[in-house]
Write a protein that holds these residues in place. Structure first.
Motif, mmCIF file in Angstrom:
data_model
loop_
_atom_site.group_PDB
_atom_site.id
_atom_site.type_symbol
_atom_site.label_atom_id
_atom_site.label_comp_id
_atom_site.label_asym_id
_atom_site.label_seq_id
_atom_site.Cartn_x
_atom_site.Cartn_y
_atom_site.Cartn_z
ATOM 1 N N LYS A 1 23.915 46.797 47.268
ATOM 2 C CA LYS A 1 24.340 47.993 48.005
ATOM 3 C C LYS A 1 25.475 48.705 47.261
ATOM 4 O O LYS A 1 25.438 49.938 47.090
ATOM 5 N N TYR A 2 26.464 47.965 46.797
ATOM 6 C CA TYR A 2 27.582 48.584 46.074
ATOM 7 C C TYR A 2 27.138 49.140 44.729
ATOM 8 O O TYR A 2 27.648 50.172 44.277
ATOM 9 N N LEU A 3 26.194 48.472 44.088
ATOM 10 C CA LEU A 3 25.652 48.994 42.825
ATOM 11 C C LEU A 3 24.965 50.339 43.053
ATOM 12 O O LEU A 3 25.117 51.279 42.263
ATOM 13 N N SER A 4 24.228 50.419 44.156
ATOM 14 C CA SER A 4 23.540 51.678 44.485
ATOM 15 C C SER A 4 24.545 52.785 44.771
ATOM 16 O O SER A 4 24.394 53.926 44.312
ATOM 17 N N LEU A 5 25.599 52.465 45.542
ATOM 18 C CA LEU A 5 26.626 53.461 45.862
ATOM 19 C C LEU A 5 27.330 53.944 44.601
ATOM 20 O O LEU A 5 27.635 55.140 44.454
ATOM 21 N N TYR A 6 27.575 53.015 43.671
ATOM 22 C CA TYR A 6 28.256 53.380 42.419
ATOM 23 C C TYR A 6 27.366 54.277 41.560
ATOM 24 O O TYR A 6 27.829 55.262 40.963
ATOM 25 N N ASP B 1 27.459 57.772 42.657
ATOM 26 C CA ASP B 1 28.813 58.340 42.630
ATOM 27 C C ASP B 1 29.417 58.485 44.022
ATOM 28 O O ASP B 1 30.171 59.415 44.301
ATOM 29 N N GLN B 2 29.091 57.549 44.922
ATOM 30 C CA GLN B 2 29.623 57.583 46.279
ATOM 31 C C GLN B 2 30.785 56.604 46.464
ATOM 32 O O GLN B 2 31.284 56.430 47.572
ATOM 33 N N ILE B 3 31.196 55.943 45.382
ATOM 34 C CA ILE B 3 32.315 55.019 45.444
ATOM 35 C C ILE B 3 33.009 55.070 44.088
ATOM 36 O O ILE B 3 32.360 55.122 43.039
ATOM 37 N N ASP B 4 34.361 55.130 44.092
ATOM 38 C CA ASP B 4 35.058 55.251 42.807
ATOM 39 C C ASP B 4 35.057 53.914 42.070
ATOM 40 O O ASP B 4 34.841 52.853 42.659
ATOM 41 N N ARG B 5 35.339 53.976 40.781
ATOM 42 C CA ARG B 5 35.193 52.818 39.902
ATOM 43 C C ARG B 5 36.129 51.660 40.291
ATOM 44 O O ARG B 5 35.727 50.501 40.293
ATOM 45 N N LEU C 1 37.520 50.900 43.249
ATOM 46 C CA LEU C 1 37.085 50.256 44.487
ATOM 47 C C LEU C 1 35.820 49.448 44.251
ATOM 48 O O LEU C 1 35.677 48.330 44.758
ATOM 49 N N PHE C 2 34.905 50.012 43.462
ATOM 50 C CA PHE C 2 33.670 49.304 43.130
ATOM 51 C C PHE C 2 33.974 47.980 42.410
ATOM 52 O O PHE C 2 33.416 46.932 42.745
ATOM 53 N N SER C 3 34.870 48.026 41.430
ATOM 54 C CA SER C 3 35.222 46.827 40.667
ATOM 55 C C SER C 3 35.869 45.781 41.573
ATOM 56 O O SER C 3 35.564 44.593 41.486
ATOM 57 N N GLU C 4 36.745 46.234 42.481
ATOM 58 C CA GLU C 4 37.421 45.310 43.397
ATOM 59 C C GLU C 4 36.416 44.628 44.334
ATOM 60 O O GLU C 4 36.438 43.403 44.514
ATOM 61 N N ARG C 5 35.517 45.411 44.913
ATOM 62 C CA ARG C 5 34.524 44.855 45.843
ATOM 63 C C ARG C 5 33.560 43.913 45.106
ATOM 64 O O ARG C 5 33.205 42.846 45.614
ATOM 65 N N LEU C 6 33.150 44.317 43.903
ATOM 66 C CA LEU C 6 32.190 43.509 43.149
ATOM 67 C C LEU C 6 32.815 42.176 42.734
ATOM 68 O O LEU C 6 32.163 41.126 42.808
ATOM 69 N N ASN C 7 34.083 42.199 42.319
ATOM 70 C CA ASN C 7 34.760 40.951 41.954
ATOM 71 C C ASN C 7 34.867 40.015 43.150
ATOM 72 O O ASN C 7 34.688 38.802 43.022
ATOM 73 N N GLY C 8 35.157 40.578 44.320
ATOM 74 C CA GLY C 8 35.244 39.761 45.535
ATOM 75 C C GLY C 8 33.908 39.125 45.890
ATOM 76 O O GLY C 8 33.834 37.946 46.228
ATOM 77 N N ILE C 9 32.839 39.932 45.805
ATOM 78 C CA ILE C 9 31.492 39.427 46.109
ATOM 79 C C ILE C 9 31.091 38.343 45.113
ATOM 80 O O ILE C 9 30.557 37.295 45.494
ATOM 81 N N ASN C 10 31.366 38.580 43.827
ATOM 82 C CA ASN C 10 31.000 37.594 42.802
ATOM 83 C C ASN C 10 31.747 36.277 42.998
ATOM 84 O O ASN C 10 31.198 35.199 42.788
ATOM 85 N N GLY C 11 33.020 36.368 43.402
ATOM 86 C CA GLY C 11 33.788 35.153 43.673
ATOM 87 C C GLY C 11 33.192 34.362 44.823
ATOM 88 O O GLY C 11 33.025 33.137 44.740
ATOM 89 N N ASP C 12 32.857 35.076 45.928
ATOM 90 C CA ASP C 12 32.235 34.411 47.088
ATOM 91 C C ASP C 12 30.865 33.852 46.719
ATOM 92 O O ASP C 12 30.475 32.770 47.185
#
Length: 534
Positions: A396-401, A404-408, A410-421
């Motif tokens: 979902k975040y990849l699609s938003l990125y 261009d519906q999410i800035d870089r 915020l995208f990096s922060e959310r993706l790092n959190g998801i990858n950690g979990d």
């Protein structure tokens, strides 16, 4: 873990395409995400791969690079040797070699050595940087009670961080030093602080060890000490350095020099005093548990003076938490040494002479094995569902990125959190699958258990103390006491590894020499872990 620009997913895609190109069937993918390759411990996917290799599920293992399998050359060679014994080839994709030929095996050894050299060079460079920081008075790593690390200010000489005093904690540190200087002992101070509700930096109760470490830390007089121990994770206290760094630090002191000198004098005098020596052989230290707090119980003794003036020494097992942290944490809950050890031996002998009792225990073990499977399966299903949800969020975040519906940022922060979990959840899934694999093994036969128990009892009677203690600690998982401080349960755990030990490593009772202990008959092999309570 990324490797030269290639993420784990990219590495997997490359290896899948390679297998498809050469018509190789993929039996399984083994990925320890977020787990260091420094050690083989805790790498559940590697353990699963080795089990599958022994079961003959595949004939080739392909990795992106050899350091994905193991960082240490000795671990790598042991893994490849196990694969070779099971007629399984080992191939590195990016380094383009396999172990099917003598040259391939030679290349493996050389590249493994080079990889370990590279890793050790990086580690040495990091250590060099830490040493240089220490020499300039900067602190490395965590700080003790009384301090905290904050972002550097204009007065911090350009450093990224600085160490400042936490006054509430500093008052407690001064109190500890003053109590020791007044003649209080380590246990007395720990007990007093725990009763008053104070806690350590990690919010745990104080112990004799935590008080000792505070009293011996020169950081409190404004000094920086570094490299007191080398390779602590592997050598522990055996790695004590002969040339530690001790310099003036950039941080403020908490303890004045006079109080520090007085404490040092008392510490040196007490360290030169003769240590208490406990006579007797304590077999159950560490495996007998306190009935109140569950901590391991350790050796203790009392010396009583009789009416005729003679002294009698009585030996016990007492709660280690009480002995190190005081009565505010637990109580002594002592049990006589001879009483505890005799009760354990009697429990073992009892099941040997009463076949019906042993049969009932084996039946209970097998029923428990079945009963454990369902909760593990449910937990595994929950883990798989959470993995699927995290993967969905990632998409979902990849699609938003991409739209261009999410800035870089915020995208990096959310993706790092998801990858950690996701890494945590995949590790949990691997652990559960391994546990289920063991529990789904065939029921344990009664004759096998009886054979193992007979050998266990035989070795306990005929081996010298050190080997009897080793054997007990290998086999006895836990001894619990009831509320009247009597032996309640003795939990035994047999695995194929400790089975090998006690079937072959104990010495002859007649000669007390090193060597194999001859036993009549041959027990069938134990394929999975067996746990039973006597």
């Amino acid at each position: 873990m990324p490797e030269h620009g290639y993420s784990i997913d990219a590495q997997l895609d490359t290896l899948r395409n390679y297998c498809a190109l050469y018509n190789k069937s993929i039996i399984g993918e083994y990925v320890d995400r977020g787990v260091s390759g420094k050690s083989t411990k805790g790498r559940y996917e590697l353990q699963r791969l080795l089990k599958d290799a022994e079961d003959g599920l595949f004939d080739e293992v392909i990795v992106w690079k050899i350091n994905r399998m193991a960082r240490k050359n000795i671990d790598l060679l042991q893994i490849v040797d196990l694969l070779d014994k099971n007629n399984i080839a080992f191939r590195s994709f990016s380094e383009n070699f396999e172990t099917e030929t003598p040259m391939g095996r030679f290349a493996l050894q050389m590249m493994g050595a080079v990889g370990e050299l590279e890793r050790n060079t990086i580690v040495d460079n990091v250590k060099m940087g830490h040493k240089q920081r220490a020499k300039t008075g900067s602190h490395n790593g965590k700080v003790p009670l009384g301090y905290r690390v904050v972002k550097g200010s204009a007065a911090s000489r350009g450093k990224n961080t600085e160490v400042v005093v936490v006054e509430e904690e500093a008052m407690l540190v001064r109190k500890i030093f003053e109590l020791y200087a007044s003649g209080k002992g380590l246990k007395s101070i720990a007990n007093s602080l725990n009763k008053e509700g104070y806690t350590t930096k990690t919010n745990g109760p104080f112990s004799t060890c935590s008080i000792r470490d505070l009293l011996d830390n020169p950081m409190f007089i404004g000094k920086i000490r570094y490299n007191q121990y080398e390779n602590w994770s592997e050598k522990r206290r055996k790695g004590k350095s002969t040339n530690p760094i001790l310099v003036d630090g950039l941080h403020p002191a908490i303890i004045d020099q006079n109080l520090w000198d007085k404490v040092r004098l008392l510490r040196e005098r007490k360290s030169s005093m003769a240590k208490k020596r406990f006579e007797g052989e304590y077999l159950l230290t560490g495996i007998i548990r306190c009935p109140e707090c569950g901590a391991a119980m350790t050796a203790s003794r009392t010396i009583n003076k009789m009416k005729d003036g003679t002294k009698v020494t009585r030996m016990y097992y007492s709660c280690s938490s009480f002995r190190s942290k005081g009565s505010s944490v637990c109580h002594a809950n002592s049990i006589r040494k001879l009483e505890a050890e005799q009760a354990v031996m009697d429990r073992i002998k009892n099941v040997l002479v009463k076949s019906q009792l042993l049969k009932a225990i084996v039946k209970n073990v097998n029923e428990r094995k079945v009963g454990r499977i369902k909760p593990l399966q449910e937990e595994l299903a929950g883990s798989k569902a959470r993995i699927a949800k995290l993967e969905e969020n990632k998409r979902k975040y990849l699609s938003l990125y991409e739209m261009d519906q999410i800035d870089r940022d915020l995208f990096s922060e959310r993706l790092n959190g998801i990858n950690g979990d996701l890494d945590d959840e995949l590790t949990r899934k691997s652990r559960l699958e391994l546990e289920l694999r063991d529990d789904e093994a065939e029921p344990v036969p009664y004759e096998l258990v009886r054979s193992l128990m007979e050998r266990f009892d035989d070795l306990l009677r005929k081996s010298p103390f050190e080997q009897r203690k080793t054997l007990l600690h290998l086999i006895v998982k836990k001894i619990t006491l009831d509320d009247k401080r009597r032996v309640k349960d003795v939990e035994l755990s047999f695995t194929s590894e400790n089975e090998k030990y006690f079937l072959s490593a104990a010495p002859s009772a007649d000669t007390h020499a090193e060597g194999a202990f001859p036993l009549s008959g041959k027990a069938p092999s134990l394929q999975s872990k067996l746990e039973c309570t006597l």
